[in-house]
Design an enzyme around this catalytic site. Structure first.
Site, PDB file in Angstrom:
ATOM      1  N   ASP A  77       0.845  -1.197   0.000  1.00 50.23           N
ATOM      2  CA  ASP A  77       0.000   0.000   0.000  1.00 50.23           C
ATOM      3  C   ASP A  77       0.876   1.242   0.000  1.00 50.23           C
ATOM      4  O   ASP A  77       1.683   1.442   0.908  1.00 50.23           O
ATOM      5  CB  ASP A  77      -0.925  -0.009   1.219  1.00 50.23           C
ATOM      6  N   HIS A  84      -3.309  14.086   1.039  1.00 49.03           N
ATOM      7  CA  HIS A  84      -3.594  13.153   2.134  1.00 49.03           C
ATOM      8  C   HIS A  84      -2.416  13.090   3.104  1.00 49.03           C
ATOM      9  O   HIS A  84      -2.602  13.149   4.324  1.00 49.03           O
ATOM     10  CB  HIS A  84      -3.885  11.761   1.572  1.00 49.03           C
ATOM     11  N   GLU A 148     -10.504   4.219   3.786  1.00 47.57           N
ATOM     12  CA  GLU A 148      -9.569   4.987   2.962  1.00 47.57           C
ATOM     13  C   GLU A 148      -9.932   4.748   1.501  1.00 47.57           C
ATOM     14  O   GLU A 148      -9.950   3.597   1.038  1.00 47.57           O
ATOM     15  CB  GLU A 148      -8.110   4.584   3.237  1.00 47.57           C
ATOM     16  N   GLU A 150      -9.142   4.367  -2.035  1.00 51.32           N
ATOM     17  CA  GLU A 150      -7.922   4.084  -2.800  1.00 51.32           C
ATOM     18  C   GLU A 150      -8.270   3.415  -4.125  1.00 51.32           C
ATOM     19  O   GLU A 150      -9.362   2.884  -4.322  1.00 51.32           O
ATOM     20  CB  GLU A 150      -6.974   3.173  -2.002  1.00 51.32           C
ATOM     21  N   ASP A 182      -8.999   0.650   2.176  1.00 52.47           N
ATOM     22  CA  ASP A 182      -8.030   0.234   3.195  1.00 52.47           C
ATOM     23  C   ASP A 182      -8.611   0.591   4.565  1.00 52.47           C
ATOM     24  O   ASP A 182      -8.311   1.642   5.135  1.00 52.47           O
ATOM     25  CB  ASP A 182      -6.706   0.969   2.935  1.00 52.47           C
ATOM     26  N   ARG A 186      -7.948   3.899  13.534  1.00 49.45           N
ATOM     27  CA  ARG A 186      -7.009   5.014  13.778  1.00 49.45           C
ATOM     28  C   ARG A 186      -6.399   4.999  15.172  1.00 49.45           C
ATOM     29  O   ARG A 186      -5.256   5.424  15.357  1.00 49.45           O
ATOM     30  CB  ARG A 186      -7.722   6.351  13.548  1.00 49.45           C
ATOM     31  N   GLN A 189      -3.847   2.245  15.148  1.00 48.72           N
ATOM     32  CA  GLN A 189      -2.769   2.678  14.246  1.00 48.72           C
ATOM     33  C   GLN A 189      -1.862   3.731  14.900  1.00 48.72           C
ATOM     34  O   GLN A 189      -0.634   3.626  14.850  1.00 48.72           O
ATOM     35  CB  GLN A 189      -3.395   3.268  12.976  1.00 48.72           C
ATOM     36  N   LYS A 202      -4.428  -1.814  10.350  1.00 49.33           N
ATOM     37  CA  LYS A 202      -4.773  -1.856   8.929  1.00 49.33           C
ATOM     38  C   LYS A 202      -5.143  -3.253   8.432  1.00 49.33           C
ATOM     39  O   LYS A 202      -5.926  -3.382   7.496  1.00 49.33           O
ATOM     40  CB  LYS A 202      -3.557  -1.400   8.097  1.00 49.33           C
ATOM     41  N   THR A 206      -9.347  -5.412   4.051  1.00 52.09           N
ATOM     42  CA  THR A 206      -9.195  -4.496   2.919  1.00 52.09           C
ATOM     43  C   THR A 206     -10.211  -4.956   1.872  1.00 52.09           C
ATOM     44  O   THR A 206     -10.201  -6.121   1.475  1.00 52.09           O
ATOM     45  CB  THR A 206      -7.779  -4.588   2.319  1.00 52.09           C
ATOM     46  N   THR A 292      -4.513   6.677   0.160  1.00 54.71           N
ATOM     47  CA  THR A 292      -5.762   7.445   0.209  1.00 54.71           C
ATOM     48  C   THR A 292      -5.707   8.634  -0.732  1.00 54.71           C
ATOM     49  O   THR A 292      -4.701   9.334  -0.787  1.00 54.71           O
ATOM     50  CB  THR A 292      -5.992   7.959   1.647  1.00 54.71           C
ATOM     51  N   GLU A 304      -9.421  12.609   8.063  1.00 60.84           N
ATOM     52  CA  GLU A 304      -9.208  13.957   7.534  1.00 60.84           C
ATOM     53  C   GLU A 304     -10.492  14.791   7.593  1.00 60.84           C
ATOM     54  O   GLU A 304     -10.463  15.965   7.951  1.00 60.84           O
ATOM     55  CB  GLU A 304      -8.743  13.876   6.078  1.00 60.84           C
TER      56      GLU A 304
HETATM   57 CA    CA Z   1      -3.835   3.215   2.880  1.00 63.72          CA
END
Ligand code: CA
Length: 358
Positions: A77, A84, A148, A150, A182, A186, A189, A202, A206, A292, A304
């Site tokens: 990834d 981002h 996310e 992607e 993804d 948070r 993470q 993560k 996915t 992202t 975000e």
């Molecule tokens: Ca990602």
């Protein structure tokens, strides 16, 4: 279609009987492009036998069960959207220096987990884990599950270990693209990521969309990007190109993001050049996430959009900071020009609470 003789003389074995597209992709572009053009021609001609027997070969997507399109080998990834990276850097490290020093010199990435890649429609179980809560280390369900937005590159040709792929040859290694969510916890993470990067925050899930759009099908939608960049020679392209692809995110059927793949700072060609420059090999069926996708205005994650939960969104009259149990996130994408439209379908997932003993 194989049994009906549409591909006679092109494929000798029915690769479409397999559960995954890997064997088909392995045949190489000289074959896979022919197959694509045959299907395209048959769909275009008014009196083709495919058109005349359409219901024999095509089914409404609601009447079938979608499966993973390929057996994913390795999953990497990237982190290739400048907006981002700046938004996240500001939230995690403060606003003075949101980008790490290396970011503008090369496409940054981490190695993800292929085993937990699931097809659109698969339920996502809220992860539990170790996290920091009010300065105390605790264990519990993540309270900050996020998506996310992607776009993923599917590798269509294997490279040899020890032999970097030149950026000028990189396109040969791209079979096509799909959508990728993804999913990210948070709070897990942000506690675990130093110093080795993403791990359990993560790799719990996915989601990818169920079909792959080949790169050849996107020729009409190529656009030049970042002409003024001064990268090291191994990352330089004569004419850097990306693709004009509209990408959207809906949370519980309310649109919350609408951006475009061409907003990425690093191209997929540069990602391949960087990935292999040390001799690391690519294999058919590998997936590379773009990172992202955010732009000047639009943001490809709730982290975000809500400033890490400080500025909630209103979704259908309800307040949201992160994803609640029962919420559905849907990514969708399409390219459109001169009356031609190519759809990427959707990557959908609904978050569920973990049941006891599950
Ligand atoms: Ca990602």
């Amino acid at each position: 279609m194989y049994d009906a003789g549409f591909f006679e003389g092109i494929v000798v074995e029915d690769v479409f009987e397999k559960n995954f597209l890997n064997d088909f992709i392995h045949l190489g572009k000289s074959v896979t492009n022919k197959i694509r053009l045959i299907i395209q021609e048959e769909l275009t001609l008014k009196d083709s036998s495919l058109r005349l027997n359409f219901d024999l070969y095509f089914f409404d997507d609601k009447s079938v069960t979608m499966h993973l399109p390929l057996k994913v080998g390795d999953y990497t990834d990237f982190y290739s959207s400048r907006h981002h990276a700046e938004n996240v850097g500001e939230l995690f490290r403060g606003g003075d220096n949101p980008l790490t020093e290396n970011w503008i010199h090369m496409p940054i990435a981490y190695h993800g987990r292929a085993s937990s890649i699931v097809v659109s429609g698969t339920e996502i179980i809220r992860p539990e884990g170790q996290l920091l809560k009010q300065n105390k280390v605790v264990f519990g369900p993540s309270e900050k599950v996020d998506f996310e937005l992607e776009f993923a590159t599917v590798i269509g040709k294997s490279s040899q270990l020890g032999n970097p792929v030149e950026i000028s040859d990189s396109e040969e290694y791209i079979f096509g693209f799909c959508l990728l969510n993804d999913w990210s916890a948070r709070d897990i993470q942000s506690w675990e990521y130093k110093p080795l990067g993403p791990f359990l925050g993560k790799n719990f899930a996915t989601t990818i969309s169920p079909w792959i759009v080949t790169i050849e099908a996107l020729n009409l939608f190529r656009v030049s990007v970042n002409p003024k960049k001064k990268d090291l020679p191994y990352l330089q392209m004569h004419q850097p190109e990306s693709f004009d692809i509209n990408l959207k995110v809906h949370l519980n059927n309310q649109e919350i993001t609408h951006t475009n793949f061409s907003k990425m700072y690093w191209t997929v060609h540069q990602q391949i050049a960087r990935h292999t420059v040390n001799g690391c090999n690519l294999k058919v069926g590998d997936i590379m996430g773009s990172g992202t996708i955010s732009d000047e205005k639009e943001k490809g994650s709730l982290l975000e959009q809500t400033y890490n939960g400080e500025k909630p969104l209103k979704i259908k009259g309800e307040i949201r900071t992160f994803i609640e149990n029962g919420d559905t996130v849907s990514l969708s994408g399409y390219a459109e020009k001169n009356g031609v439209k190519v759809g990427f379908g959707q990557a959908v997932g609904t978050l569920k609470k973990r049941k006891k003993n599950e």
